[in-house]
Each structure stands twice: as C-alpha cells, then as structure tokens.
Design a protein around this motif. Sequence first.
Motif, PDB file in Angstrom:
ATOM      1  N   ILE A 186      -8.495 -15.920  -9.221  1.00 12.89           N
ATOM      2  CA  ILE A 186      -7.411 -15.351 -10.020  1.00 12.89           C
ATOM      3  C   ILE A 186      -7.998 -14.230 -10.873  1.00 12.89           C
ATOM      4  CG2 ILE A 186      -5.695 -15.785 -11.812  1.00 12.89           C
ATOM      5  CD1 ILE A 186      -5.862 -18.795 -10.814  1.00 12.89           C
ATOM      6  N   LEU A 187      -7.368 -13.064 -10.855  1.00 19.79           N
ATOM      7  CA  LEU A 187      -7.790 -11.943 -11.678  1.00 19.79           C
ATOM      8  C   LEU A 187      -6.799 -11.749 -12.821  1.00 19.79           C
ATOM      9  CD1 LEU A 187      -9.525 -11.539  -9.131  1.00 19.79           C
ATOM     10  CD2 LEU A 187      -9.155  -9.061  -9.383  1.00 19.79           C
ATOM     11  N   ASP A 188      -7.310 -11.762 -14.035  1.00 20.33           N
ATOM     12  CA  ASP A 188      -6.491 -11.572 -15.227  1.00 20.33           C
ATOM     13  C   ASP A 188      -6.616 -10.115 -15.660  1.00 20.33           C
ATOM     14  OD1 ASP A 188      -5.389 -11.458 -17.774  1.00 20.33           O
ATOM     15  OD2 ASP A 188      -6.143 -13.420 -18.384  1.00 20.33           O
ATOM     16  N   CYS A 189      -5.560  -9.330 -15.404  1.00 19.12           N
ATOM     17  CA  CYS A 189      -5.543  -7.896 -15.736  1.00 19.12           C
ATOM     18  C   CYS A 189      -4.344  -7.597 -16.636  1.00 19.12           C
ATOM     19  CB  CYS A 189      -5.462  -7.049 -14.462  1.00 19.12           C
ATOM     20  SG  CYS A 189      -6.793  -7.349 -13.271  1.00 19.12           S
ATOM     21  N   ARG A 190      -4.167  -8.407 -17.671  1.00 19.55           N
ATOM     22  CA  ARG A 190      -2.951  -8.343 -18.485  1.00 19.55           C
ATOM     23  C   ARG A 190      -3.007  -7.363 -19.646  1.00 19.55           C
ATOM     24  NH1 ARG A 190      -2.213 -13.853 -20.890  1.00 19.55           N
ATOM     25  NH2 ARG A 190      -4.483 -13.982 -20.614  1.00 19.55           N
ATOM     26  N   GLY A 191      -4.105  -6.674 -19.850  1.00 22.09           N
ATOM     27  CA  GLY A 191      -4.165  -5.758 -20.987  1.00 22.09           C
ATOM     28  C   GLY A 191      -4.051  -6.513 -22.296  1.00 22.09           C
ATOM     29  N   LEU A 192      -3.234  -6.000 -23.223  1.00 26.69           N
ATOM     30  CA  LEU A 192      -3.118  -6.609 -24.549  1.00 26.69           C
ATOM     31  C   LEU A 192      -2.560  -8.020 -24.522  1.00 26.69           C
ATOM     32  CD1 LEU A 192      -1.904  -3.630 -26.769  1.00 26.69           C
ATOM     33  CD2 LEU A 192      -4.063  -4.858 -26.943  1.00 26.69           C
ATOM     34  N   LEU A 193      -1.863  -8.385 -23.455  1.00 31.43           N
ATOM     35  CA  LEU A 193      -1.326  -9.740 -23.370  1.00 31.43           C
ATOM     36  C   LEU A 193      -2.437 -10.781 -23.223  1.00 31.43           C
ATOM     37  CD1 LEU A 193       1.761  -9.162 -21.036  1.00 31.43           C
ATOM     38  CD2 LEU A 193       1.752  -9.494 -23.517  1.00 31.43           C
ATOM     39  N   ALA A 194      -3.648 -10.335 -22.960  1.00 31.94           N
ATOM     40  CA  ALA A 194      -4.765 -11.266 -22.748  1.00 31.94           C
ATOM     41  C   ALA A 194      -5.525 -11.568 -24.038  1.00 31.94           C
ATOM     42  CB  ALA A 194      -5.720 -10.705 -21.700  1.00 31.94           C
ATOM     43  N   ARG A 195      -4.894 -11.415 -25.172  1.00 30.31           N
ATOM     44  CA  ARG A 195      -5.573 -11.721 -26.437  1.00 30.31           C
ATOM     45  C   ARG A 195      -5.892 -13.208 -26.582  1.00 30.31           C
ATOM     46  NH1 ARG A 195      -2.139  -7.682 -30.385  1.00 30.31           N
ATOM     47  NH2 ARG A 195      -3.738  -6.049 -30.562  1.00 30.31           N
ATOM     48  N   ASP A 196      -5.238 -14.052 -25.791  1.00 31.63           N
ATOM     49  CA  ASP A 196      -5.598 -15.468 -25.823  1.00 31.63           C
ATOM     50  C   ASP A 196      -7.014 -15.679 -25.301  1.00 31.63           C
ATOM     51  OD1 ASP A 196      -4.771 -14.615 -23.313  1.00 31.63           O
ATOM     52  OD2 ASP A 196      -3.927 -16.536 -22.740  1.00 31.63           O
ATOM     53  N   ARG A 197      -7.499 -14.759 -24.454  1.00 30.51           N
ATOM     54  CA  ARG A 197      -8.871 -14.837 -23.964  1.00 30.51           C
ATOM     55  C   ARG A 197      -9.813 -13.889 -24.721  1.00 30.51           C
ATOM     56  NH1 ARG A 197      -8.659 -17.789 -19.343  1.00 30.51           N
ATOM     57  NH2 ARG A 197      -6.707 -17.720 -18.169  1.00 30.51           N
ATOM     58  N   LEU A 198      -9.250 -12.840 -25.277  1.00 33.37           N
ATOM     59  CA  LEU A 198     -10.046 -11.823 -25.967  1.00 33.37           C
ATOM     60  C   LEU A 198      -9.439 -11.558 -27.345  1.00 33.37           C
ATOM     61  CD1 LEU A 198     -10.490  -9.426 -22.921  1.00 33.37           C
ATOM     62  CD2 LEU A 198     -12.367 -10.566 -24.113  1.00 33.37           C
ATOM     63  N   PRO A 199      -9.614 -12.463 -28.292  1.00 35.11           N
ATOM     64  CA  PRO A 199      -8.986 -12.297 -29.603  1.00 35.11           C
ATOM     65  C   PRO A 199      -9.464 -11.059 -30.367  1.00 35.11           C
ATOM     66  CG  PRO A 199     -10.559 -14.114 -29.621  1.00 35.11           C
ATOM     67  CD  PRO A 199     -10.379 -13.721 -28.189  1.00 35.11           C
ATOM     68  N   GLN A 200     -10.636 -10.524 -30.008  1.00 37.88           N
ATOM     69  CA  GLN A 200     -11.152  -9.347 -30.694  1.00 37.88           C
ATOM     70  C   GLN A 200     -10.553  -8.048 -30.175  1.00 37.88           C
ATOM     71  OE1 GLN A 200     -12.500 -11.013 -28.210  1.00 37.88           O
ATOM     72  NE2 GLN A 200     -14.550 -10.275 -27.652  1.00 37.88           N
ATOM     73  N   MET A 201      -9.708  -8.120 -29.158  1.00 39.10           N
ATOM     74  CA  MET A 201      -9.108  -6.920 -28.597  1.00 39.10           C
ATOM     75  C   MET A 201      -8.050  -6.361 -29.547  1.00 39.10           C
ATOM     76  SD  MET A 201      -7.842  -6.343 -24.714  1.00 39.10           S
ATOM     77  CE  MET A 201      -6.740  -7.749 -24.736  1.00 39.10           C
ATOM     78  N   ARG A 202      -7.990  -5.036 -29.608  1.00 39.00           N
ATOM     79  CA  ARG A 202      -7.027  -4.367 -30.475  1.00 39.00           C
ATOM     80  C   ARG A 202      -6.209  -3.365 -29.657  1.00 39.00           C
ATOM     81  NH1 ARG A 202     -11.377  -1.026 -30.464  1.00 39.00           N
ATOM     82  NH2 ARG A 202     -11.039   1.188 -31.019  1.00 39.00           N
ATOM     83  N   GLY A 203      -5.086  -2.973 -30.198  1.00 40.73           N
ATOM     84  CA  GLY A 203      -4.288  -1.943 -29.558  1.00 40.73           C
ATOM     85  C   GLY A 203      -4.523  -0.601 -30.231  1.00 40.73           C
ATOM     86  N   VAL A 204      -4.673   0.448 -29.432  1.00 38.86           N
ATOM     87  CA  VAL A 204      -4.805   1.804 -29.944  1.00 38.86           C
ATOM     88  C   VAL A 204      -3.581   2.590 -29.467  1.00 38.86           C
ATOM     89  CG1 VAL A 204      -6.192   3.897 -30.016  1.00 38.86           C
ATOM     90  CG2 VAL A 204      -7.316   1.662 -29.896  1.00 38.86           C
ATOM     91  N   LYS A 205      -2.774   2.981 -30.414  1.00 41.04           N
ATOM     92  CA  LYS A 205      -1.491   3.618 -30.105  1.00 41.04           C
ATOM     93  C   LYS A 205      -1.694   5.055 -29.632  1.00 41.04           C
ATOM     94  CE  LYS A 205       2.938   4.714 -32.359  1.00 41.04           C
ATOM     95  NZ  LYS A 205       3.663   4.628 -33.659  1.00 41.04           N
ATOM     96  N   GLY A 206      -1.061   5.370 -28.512  1.00 47.70           N
ATOM     97  CA  GLY A 206      -1.064   6.733 -27.997  1.00 47.70           C
ATOM     98  C   GLY A 206       0.363   7.218 -27.829  1.00 47.70           C
ATOM     99  N   GLU A 207       0.605   8.457 -28.190  1.00 43.06           N
ATOM    100  CA  GLU A 207       1.953   9.031 -28.099  1.00 43.06           C
ATOM    101  C   GLU A 207       1.925  10.252 -27.191  1.00 43.06           C
ATOM    102  OE1 GLU A 207       3.366   8.156 -32.661  1.00 43.06           O
ATOM    103  OE2 GLU A 207       1.609   9.406 -32.286  1.00 43.06           O
ATOM    104  N   MET A 208       2.977  10.442 -26.447  1.00 46.88           N
ATOM    105  CA  MET A 208       3.023  11.543 -25.488  1.00 46.88           C
ATOM    106  C   MET A 208       4.413  12.160 -25.455  1.00 46.88           C
ATOM    107  SD  MET A 208       5.036  10.214 -22.901  1.00 46.88           S
ATOM    108  CE  MET A 208       4.574  10.875 -21.314  1.00 46.88           C
ATOM    109  N   ILE A 209       4.457  13.395 -24.972  1.00 49.05           N
ATOM    110  CA  ILE A 209       5.708  14.134 -24.812  1.00 49.05           C
ATOM    111  C   ILE A 209       5.689  14.782 -23.431  1.00 49.05           C
ATOM    112  CG2 ILE A 209       7.169  15.993 -25.707  1.00 49.05           C
ATOM    113  CD1 ILE A 209       5.695  15.686 -28.396  1.00 49.05           C
ATOM    114  N   ILE A 210       6.795  14.715 -22.731  1.00 43.88           N
ATOM    115  CA  ILE A 210       6.933  15.442 -21.466  1.00 43.88           C
ATOM    116  C   ILE A 210       7.862  16.630 -21.696  1.00 43.88           C
ATOM    117  CG2 ILE A 210       7.746  15.360 -19.084  1.00 43.88           C
ATOM    118  CD1 ILE A 210       6.823  12.509 -18.923  1.00 43.88           C
ATOM    119  N   LEU A 211       7.344  17.808 -21.397  1.00 44.93           N
ATOM    120  CA  LEU A 211       8.092  19.048 -21.582  1.00 44.93           C
ATOM    121  C   LEU A 211       8.445  19.652 -20.226  1.00 44.93           C
ATOM    122  CD1 LEU A 211       5.762  20.702 -24.263  1.00 44.93           C
ATOM    123  CD2 LEU A 211       7.836  19.383 -24.703  1.00 44.93           C
TER     124      LEU A 211
END
Length: 342
Positions: A186-211
């Motif tokens: 089983i491969l766990d590739c859940r990103g931020l949802l995997a904080r139950d396994r990686l409590p030290q993980m943080r989110g870094v907010k990115g913002e974008m615009i399409i012109l």
Amino acid sequence: MGLSTTFIRPGNTMNVAIIGAGVMGLSCACELVDRGVSVTVYDQSSRLGQSACSWFAGGMLAPWCEQERAEPAVLQMGLQAIDWWQKHTRGVHKNGSLVISLQRDRRDLKHFAELTQNHRWLDHEEIGELEPDLSGRFEKGLYFADEAHLDPRDALLQLSVYLETRGGAIRFGESVQAEDLQADRILDCRGLLARDRLPQMRGVKGEMIILESREIHFGRPIRLVHPRYPIYIVPREDNRFMLGATMIENDKRSRISTRSMLELLSVVYALHPAFGESEIVETGVDLRPALPNNLPVMFTEKNILVINGLFRHGFLLSPALAMQAAQAVLDEQKFLQMGRCA
C-alpha cells in the motif's frame, strides 16, 4: 540493486493499492504498471484534481533554477523528470527557462546566477530574440536551455489515461484507511491528509492567477526575480498564462488575499504593460505539504510505503520518487530496510 521479477510469473501478479490521486500517487501508479504490477488508486475526491495541490502547480521542470532556493537533492532527483514525463505524457515543452529582473533588483539577479548552474547570460538583444514580446524591456537575463515545462492539469489527466489503458484503476469518492485495504503493498500519497503519520508536516500556502491575453506570446516560463518570493509566469494553451506563486507559512486553504493579488498583478504588469489589458480567468490556492527541511520523505510501516513532503516540487520530484518507490515495492529486502526515517 536488481529488481525481483517474481511478480510477472503467471498467477503471481503483485497487487498494490495507492491512496491519493495527485501527482505523486499517479506517478507511482504509472511506474508500477510499467513493471507489470496490478494497481488500484483510491481518492476521496469525486473527480481528478479536486483536492490535489498539484492541480494548481506551475508545471515547471526546472531543476537548475530550483538550485537558487532548494537543497542539492532536488537537483539530483529533478534531472530525471523531463525524460519521465516525455515517456508518460504528451505536451512537454523543452524550451528552457528565462530568468530576468527589474532594474532595481539587478543585484538579486546576479545572486541568482551565483547560486545556480547550467545557464548563460543574455543581453537585451538576445532576450528579444528569445522572447520577442520582451524586446528592449530588459538589459540582462539568464537562460537555462535544458529545462522544460508542461500543463499540470493536462499531465494529470494523461497519467490517469495512461494508467487505465494499462489495466490500472482509479476509484474516486472513496475515503479509505491503509490498514483496511487488502493488497500486497500500500502506498500512502495523501499529502497533508497524512498528518496522522507525519505530525511534523506543515502546509505552505501558494496562490496563483490564470490570465488570458491575445497580445502577448511567450515560449517558455519566465521567472522574475523578486525580493520576497519567486514569481513566475508559465505559458499555457489558448493564450493563457499561469502566474504564481506566493509561499505563505500557513495551512489555511482559503481564497487568494488582496495583498497577494495586488503584488502578483503589479509584478506581471511591470513585466509587460499589455498584461494590464488581460483578463483574469481563474484564481486558486493550494497547500503544499512540507517537512521541516523542505525535502521529501519515503519510509515503510509494515506493508505501507509512505511518500510525502514534496513541498513546491511535485512535478519535478515525483518521477524520481516513483521510480524509487517501484524498486522498493518489487524488492522485499529493500522495502523492509527502508523502515521509518521521518
């Protein structure tokens, strides 16, 4: 290390479940089906890209440019990206990257050059030859000829098609627990949802615009050196451009802030005033999963392989990580030796 090939014997096909249909999960799935593995991907979203931060990515395959801020490992892993994406998708544009600066930030451009490799300096005439719409606007630039870019949304769609045409499956709208799945690996590739396994993980907010602009045409990603964060504009199909991206240390996936909107638009206007007449097609916000050192991690827990922490390098690093993951899945000794290293 050689790979075990017992999985290809008749009646002994390995069965792998992957949780997460973002760029990491789909890259692993495609790499595994290439090696004869039976793969099923599970994602809690109802459709492709709905909750994946890779949906809002820039899609730059630019390992040399990333040297300016990233660790050396990012360059080493990223060098494998272009060939891998060309094998699995169409639409990889190998036109290089252009890095420029406003006059007031010329010192920062020189510093960018000192921190990176595999580039050459351009004067104002050479910039104009490379990008005619920038002719006469910038005196100096850096050209990274060996870099490329792709459209992330189209690339994710092509990966899903690649997987399904080779017998793999994606099951959307299914929120599953790794421990409840019946699979050899089983491969766990859940990103931020995997904080139950990686409590030290943080989110870094990115913002974008399409012109959208019919007055400007660029052939490659353009990075404009900025004192606070890297700003880039990436050409898309249909006269569109992806403008990004902020890096804000919080994990609130909310709408784009007024400050970020003003800052991004003022910079792109400085790049070329014709962008003042462009239309805003879309704004978006993502949360990049990052660990304290901003490098990815891969480790095992029983029959589960966890892959996470790609930060802002999802499309650049996922091919190398997917190949490592496939090797571990198919080599029991290697799989067991990985252990928990996070």
